[in-house]
Design an enzyme around this catalytic site. Structure first.
Site, short mmCIF file in Angstrom:
data_model
loop_
_atom_site.label_atom_id
_atom_site.label_comp_id
_atom_site.label_asym_id
_atom_site.label_seq_id
_atom_site.Cartn_x
_atom_site.Cartn_y
_atom_site.Cartn_z
NE ARG A 184 -10.61 -9.38 -2.18
CZ ARG A 184 -11.60 -9.09 -3.20
NH1 ARG A 184 -11.58 -8.93 -4.49
NH2 ARG A 184 -11.35 -7.89 -3.05
CE LYS B 77 -3.81 -1.65 2.68
NZ LYS B 77 -5.20 -1.22 1.99
N1 BES Z 1 -8.80 -3.51 4.07
C1 BES Z 1 -8.49 -3.67 2.59
C2 BES Z 1 -9.00 -2.03 2.69
C3 BES Z 1 -9.51 -0.89 3.27
C4 BES Z 1 -8.88 0.07 2.33
C5 BES Z 1 -10.06 -0.39 4.57
C6 BES Z 1 -8.75 1.10 2.62
C7 BES Z 1 -10.39 0.95 4.46
C8 BES Z 1 -9.63 1.58 4.00
C9 BES Z 1 -8.60 -4.01 2.29
O1 BES Z 1 -7.92 -5.93 2.87
C10 BES Z 1 -7.91 -4.21 0.84
O2 BES Z 1 -6.85 -3.00 0.52
N2 BES Z 1 -8.69 -4.36 -0.72
C11 BES Z 1 -8.23 -3.55 -1.94
C12 BES Z 1 -8.76 -4.43 -2.47
C13 BES Z 1 -8.35 -4.31 -3.34
C14 BES Z 1 -7.03 -5.04 -3.70
C15 BES Z 1 -8.99 -5.26 -5.09
C16 BES Z 1 -9.05 -2.80 -1.79
O3 BES Z 1 -9.96 -2.53 -1.62
O4 BES Z 1 -8.09 -1.33 -2.24
MN MN Z 2 -5.34 -5.37 1.73
#
Ligand code: BES
Ligand code: MN
Ligand code: ZN
Length: 499
Positions: free
Chosen positions: A354, A280
């Protein structure tokens, strides 16, 4: 804080402070009018000076009101009388409690409880009062070396109600609210703890601690070796990149003696999500300590069940892990085999929620559930769609979806449904495995739910995406304790209890 319920003449209440409501355009509430009469028009005289209008959240503290037994009167603005909403009511309660707590008033009688916001029962209003007060007084300062706590905090709030016949139900409402607020407090504390303290092992220990509160709770914690034996290849692939071992926390609450089918709550317990090899960006990455808020809400809800002695069977399942980059971490393109036997191409290691949830969902089959609800900070896309006000809801059963939405409306902890149409499923097609772990451009919250739906065919299932609702960012950064109110309400309804 301690809460009591009382009736009787407001003017006769012996208290450090009487909290009275005032609507916009300086319209006094019924009890405020009573005090005005008892004091020979003291309040109306004060209002003419124009220090308070009655907008929601305004307050005015006054001393030496003649003809009454209270040391002080706090006027709390409630906003427009005709449009009076539960949100305005909460603003008034929060503002009043805040002023008194800061100002050194230890105890007060709250007459705001006589005001019924549109559509609210007395039960709801009282529950709202206590939860709002507890929320206002919540602090997370255990990691500060010199916490700035008020010297004389507010510690007792008497809820005044006009009707003597309503004392019993009012006391019940207050007790329920205390249970829900305590569950929210537990969920907030765990959420606010940083990733270096709240690890999967820590979460498991907290679950065991909760288990010791009641003989109705049974806690089991599965190790990585045990998960390996079960074939949880998706979950374990996420924790491979971390030095902290993953855990699968299983808590059974037996509130009913019969073997009635349980409701299973599955909560994402990702104690820190750096994204893995699909790292990230640095900005605000600290907030990914909140990626275990789904799991925390399951613990908070079970704590509330114990406290309310709910006659229902509930199982909490919390897959918990970190998601970090490492030489042994998942790589984009890796293919893993889930407990269900289905294979998954990990195209983005940041779509890890997931991966841990799918094995926990398959594991849930063994409880022969009446329904399964998973709760997860699953997609940033959910924040884009709904912001922080609603949790996203997707379900494979319309009746269950309706129940969850109703529970949200009743508790003021709302969810909004998104479609789980088959049309979206093909976004998960993979050339090399049974499915990919991401759905590409568009409908990120829906494709995440589509992924989970492939592991929930054997039961009625609802999914709550709490990415937007679980915590606040910015100046009031902190966990919200949601959706503990929604989940508790859902379980109360399942028990056939009203309110
Ligand atoms: N925990 C995150 C989702 C999230 C991101 C919640 C920012 C709250 C704030 C999750 O694990 C994630 O990283 N999801 C990705 C999925 C994507 C790679 C398809 C996302 O939402 O960017
Ligand atoms: Mn994630
Ligand atoms: Zn995550």
């Amino acid at each position: 804080m301690e809460y009591l319920v009382k009736t009787g003449d407001p003017a006769k209440q012996r208290t450090a402070c009487l909290i009275l409501g005032i609507h916009s355009k300086r319209r006094l509430s019924a009890s405020a009018r009573q005090i005005d009469d008892a004091s020979g028009g003291h309040l109306s005289q004060l209002l003419r000076r124009g220090d308070i209008e009655g907008e929601a959240g305004e307050t005015l503290l006054t001393y030496q009101v003649p003809g009454i037994n209270a040391d002080r009167v706090l006027l709390a603005g409630c906003g427009d009388e005709k449009e009076f909403s539960a949100a305005d009511y909460r603003k008034a309660v929060a503002a009043a409690v805040g002023v008194l707590d800061k100002g050194g008033t230890r105890e007060a009688v709250c007459c705001l409880t006589e005001l019924a916001p549109r559509g609210n029962t007395l039960y709801q209003t009282l529950r709202d009062t206590v939860i709002t007060a507890e929320e206002k007084l919540y602090r997370f300062d255990r990691l500060k070396s010199d916490p700035k706590t008020p010297k004389r905090p507010l510690h007792k709030l008497t809820l005044w109600i006009p009707d003597r016949d309503q004392v019993k139900p009012a006391e019940k409402a207050a007790a329920h609210a205390m249970a829900i607020a305590a569950g929210m407090g537990l969920a907030k504390d765990l959420g606010n703890l940083p990733g270096n303290i709240c690890t999967p092992t820590y979460l498991a220990d907290e679950a065991r601690k909760l288990g010791r509160r009641s003989a109705k709770l049974k806690v089991r914690v599965l190790t990585e070796a045990q998960m390996q034996k079960l074939g949880m290849g998706a979950l374990l692939s996420v924790s491979r990149g971390s030095r902290q071992p993953a855990r699968l926390i299983v808590i059974e609450y037996k509130g009913k003696r019969s073997n009635a089918k349980p409701v299973v709550l599955v909560g994402k317990g990702l104690t820190f999500d750096a994204g893995g090899i699909s790292l990230k960006p640095a900005a605000n990455m600290d907030e990914m300590k909140y990626d275990m808020c789904g799991g925390a809400s399951v613990l908070g809800t079970l704590a509330a069940c114990v406290e309310m002695k709910l006659p229902i069977n509930v199982v909490g399942v919390i897959p918990t892990s970190e998601n970090l980059p490492d030489g042994d971490a998942n790589k984009p393109g890796d293919i893993v085999t889930s407990m269900s036997g289905q294979t998954i191409e990990v195209l983005n290691t940041d779509a890890e929620g997931r991966l841990i949830l799918c094995d926990a969902l398959t594991y849930s089959e063994r409880f022969d559930p009446a329904a399964v609800i998973d709760i997860a900070t699953l997609t940033g896309a959910c924040i884009v769609a709904l912001g922080k006000h609603a949790s996203g809801l997707l379900a494979n059963d319309d009746e269950l979806a309706r129940e969850v939405l109703d529970a949200g409306t009743h508790s003021g902890d709302r969810a909004w449904q998104l479609p789980l149409w088959d049309d979206y499923q093909s976004q998960l097609d993979s050339n090399f495995a049974d499915m990919a772990n991401i759905g590409g451009k568009g409908a990120g919250t829906i494709t995440a739910a589509c992924f989970l739906s492939r592991f929930t065919k054997k039961f009625k299932w609802a999914h709550l995406d709490i990415a937007g609702s679980a915590w606040n960012s910015g100046n009031d950064k902190g966990a919200t304790g949601r959706p503990v109110p929604l989940l508790t309400q859902f379980l109360r309804h399942r028990c056939g209890l009203d309110g």
